[in-house]
Scaffold this motif. Structure first.
Motif, short mmCIF file in Angstrom:
data_model
loop_
_atom_site.label_atom_id
_atom_site.label_comp_id
_atom_site.label_asym_id
_atom_site.label_seq_id
_atom_site.Cartn_x
_atom_site.Cartn_y
_atom_site.Cartn_z
N MET A 61 0.82 -1.22 0.00
CA MET A 61 0.00 0.00 0.00
C MET A 61 0.85 1.27 0.00
N ALA A 62 1.94 1.26 0.75
CA ALA A 62 2.80 2.44 0.80
C ALA A 62 3.41 2.72 -0.57
N ARG A 63 3.76 1.67 -1.27
CA ARG A 63 4.34 1.81 -2.61
C ARG A 63 3.32 2.42 -3.57
N GLU A 64 2.12 1.90 -3.53
CA GLU A 64 1.06 2.40 -4.40
C GLU A 64 0.79 3.87 -4.11
N TYR A 65 0.70 4.21 -2.83
CA TYR A 65 0.39 5.58 -2.44
C TYR A 65 1.49 6.54 -2.86
N ARG A 66 2.74 6.11 -2.69
CA ARG A 66 3.86 6.99 -3.02
C ARG A 66 3.87 7.38 -4.49
N VAL A 67 3.65 6.41 -5.37
CA VAL A 67 3.72 6.71 -6.80
C VAL A 67 2.53 7.57 -7.24
N VAL A 68 1.34 7.33 -6.68
CA VAL A 68 0.18 8.16 -7.03
C VAL A 68 0.40 9.60 -6.59
N ALA A 69 0.93 9.77 -5.37
CA ALA A 69 1.20 11.12 -4.88
C ALA A 69 2.24 11.82 -5.76
N ALA A 70 3.25 11.09 -6.18
CA ALA A 70 4.34 11.67 -6.97
C ALA A 70 3.86 12.11 -8.35
N ALA A 81 -3.95 11.76 -4.03
CA ALA A 81 -3.60 11.01 -2.83
C ALA A 81 -4.09 11.76 -1.59
N VAL A 82 -4.66 11.03 -0.64
CA VAL A 82 -5.23 11.65 0.56
C VAL A 82 -4.49 11.22 1.83
N ALA A 83 -4.36 9.93 2.06
CA ALA A 83 -3.72 9.45 3.30
C ALA A 83 -3.33 7.99 3.14
N GLN A 84 -2.36 7.56 3.92
CA GLN A 84 -1.91 6.16 3.89
C GLN A 84 -1.35 5.80 5.26
N THR A 85 -1.54 4.55 5.66
CA THR A 85 -0.96 4.10 6.92
C THR A 85 -0.61 2.62 6.86
N ASP A 86 0.47 2.27 7.56
CA ASP A 86 0.84 0.88 7.73
C ASP A 86 0.36 0.34 9.08
N ASP A 87 -0.36 1.16 9.83
CA ASP A 87 -0.85 0.78 11.15
C ASP A 87 -2.02 -0.19 11.00
N VAL A 88 -1.79 -1.46 11.27
CA VAL A 88 -2.82 -2.47 11.07
C VAL A 88 -3.91 -2.42 12.13
N SER A 89 -3.70 -1.61 13.17
CA SER A 89 -4.71 -1.55 14.23
C SER A 89 -5.96 -0.79 13.80
N VAL A 90 -5.89 -0.05 12.69
CA VAL A 90 -7.04 0.74 12.27
C VAL A 90 -8.12 -0.15 11.66
N ILE A 91 -7.78 -0.87 10.59
CA ILE A 91 -8.79 -1.74 9.95
C ILE A 91 -8.30 -3.18 9.80
N PHE A 95 -3.44 0.40 4.57
CA PHE A 95 -4.36 0.85 3.54
C PHE A 95 -3.96 2.23 3.04
N ALA A 96 -4.52 2.58 1.89
CA ALA A 96 -4.29 3.88 1.29
C ALA A 96 -5.63 4.47 0.87
N VAL A 97 -5.72 5.79 0.94
CA VAL A 97 -6.96 6.49 0.60
C VAL A 97 -6.65 7.53 -0.48
N VAL A 98 -7.43 7.53 -1.54
CA VAL A 98 -7.32 8.55 -2.59
C VAL A 98 -8.70 9.14 -2.83
N GLU A 99 -8.71 10.27 -3.51
CA GLU A 99 -9.96 10.90 -3.87
C GLU A 99 -10.70 10.06 -4.91
N TYR A 100 -12.00 9.98 -4.78
CA TYR A 100 -12.82 9.26 -5.75
C TYR A 100 -12.85 10.03 -7.07
N VAL A 101 -12.65 9.33 -8.17
CA VAL A 101 -12.70 9.94 -9.49
C VAL A 101 -13.97 9.45 -10.19
N ASP A 102 -14.84 10.37 -10.49
CA ASP A 102 -16.08 10.01 -11.16
C ASP A 102 -15.80 9.74 -12.64
#
Length: 339
Positions: A61-70, A81-91, A95-102
């Protein structure tokens, strides 16, 4: 979605002003789980690895998020790109979060058949043009100079997907080792270095709702890397083979006979990118090998009860035909004229 309360707390910390969240699974993908998240005003897409992921390097997920942000201001269409975390305690997973594209997603032939012949051609050629645009981006200029070691990319891909086969294989399959050996024995010097998407096909883009020839966003960057750009093209062409159909439930849009031929797509890429595609047969064979291992991984998760959604039950049927196609395009003693 489980863990919604923890996700709410994460969003409140990372996305100031967000309201009460709701989340739903988006069906259609065969790898990472993708959710539509909304507070009623804004919409985001959350991606996390599959349940029981057997190929960890393919779900970073971190890899995916980094390239999208770049790539945000690169001219390559991507979601913000909106947010990303490697903290497994959340869900329970990174996971990574990006803006929805219609826009419009085309995953199966029924959706493709809603387009006219002219729209289908514009869509297919537009995809190739976006791929060439991605490969023209200078990694250093967008902060991706250290995204990975480009040298030896092809050899590492051959070894990596062979290793992944050892991880996910659910049955012995004649031909897999032979294809691996042929690829290893004929691996060429890289044709160049570029940002490689790693899973480029029609259902990994969001198209403009009114114009199928316009790509609004290239998505699913989990296998992005610095490497040989022709590997993206070879995989894209392997995905056009009807052998890939069972991976997406038997009616993959990428295999439609209404799309331009593999030769036509390769010629268009060569024209718009200026790259030499003479040795493309090797890259197509590598694409078949990779697609076969991906299909077996999906099959393994399905038989292990680790898939969410529908349409996974046929993926295993694609593996042997994909391997056979790879062997046909890279025969012993020389190249094939099949592609």
């Amino acid at each position: 979605m489980r863990h919604l309360a923890a996700l709410q707390a994460f969003f409140e910390a990372e996305v100031p002003g967000c309201g009460q969240l709701q989340a739903e699974l988006l069906h259609g993908g065969r790898s990472n789980l993708t959710y539509r998240v909304t507070d009623g005003r804004s919409v985001w897409v959350l991606r996390r690895p599959p349940l029981g992921g057997l190929t960890p390097s393919a779900h970073d997920m971190a890899r995916e998020y980094r390239v999208v942000a770049a790539l945000r201001d690169s001219g390559v269409p991507v979601a913000r790109a909106v947010a990303q975390t490697d903290d497994v305690s959340v869900i329970g997973a990174p996971f990574a979060v990006v803006e929805y594209v219609d826009g419009r997603a085309i995953r199966n032939r029924e959706q493709l058949d809603a387009l006219t012949d002219a729209e289908v051609a514009r869509c297919a050629l537009g995809l190739v043009e976006v791929l060439a645009r991605l490969h023209a981006v200078d990694p250093a200029a967008v902060g991706l100079a250290g995204f990975g070691r480009a040298e030896g990319y092809l050899a590492r891909q051959i070894r990596r997907w062979n290793d992944q086969w050892q991880r996910v294989a659910t049955r012995p399959l004649v031909g897999v080792h032979s294809l691996y050996e042929r690829l290893a024995a004929t691996c060429p010097v890289e044709s160049g270095t570029a940002i490689v998407h790693g899973d480029f096909r029609i259902d990994n883009v969001i198209l403009d709702a009114a114009d199928a020839g316009v790509v609004r966003a290239l998505v699913d960057w989990e296998m992005a890397a610095l490497g040989d750009p022709l590997a993206d093209l070879g995989l894209h062409l392997a995905y056009s083979d009807p052998a890939f159909d069972p991976v997406l439930g038997g009616s993959a849009a990428s295999t439609s006979p209404r799309l331009p031929s593999a030769d036509g797509l390769a010629a268009h890429y060569a024209e718009v990118s200026g790259r030499d595609v003479e040795a493309l047969h090797f890259y197509v064979a590598l694409g078949y090998f990779k697609a076969a291992v991906i299909a077996e991984g999906i099959h393994a998760r399905h038989v292990g009860g680790m898939t969410v959604g529908t349409g996974f039950e046929t993926a295993g049927e694609a593996v042997a035909p994909l391997v056979a196609a790879g062997l046909a395009v890279l025969p012993l003693g020389g190249r094939s004229d099949g592609r």
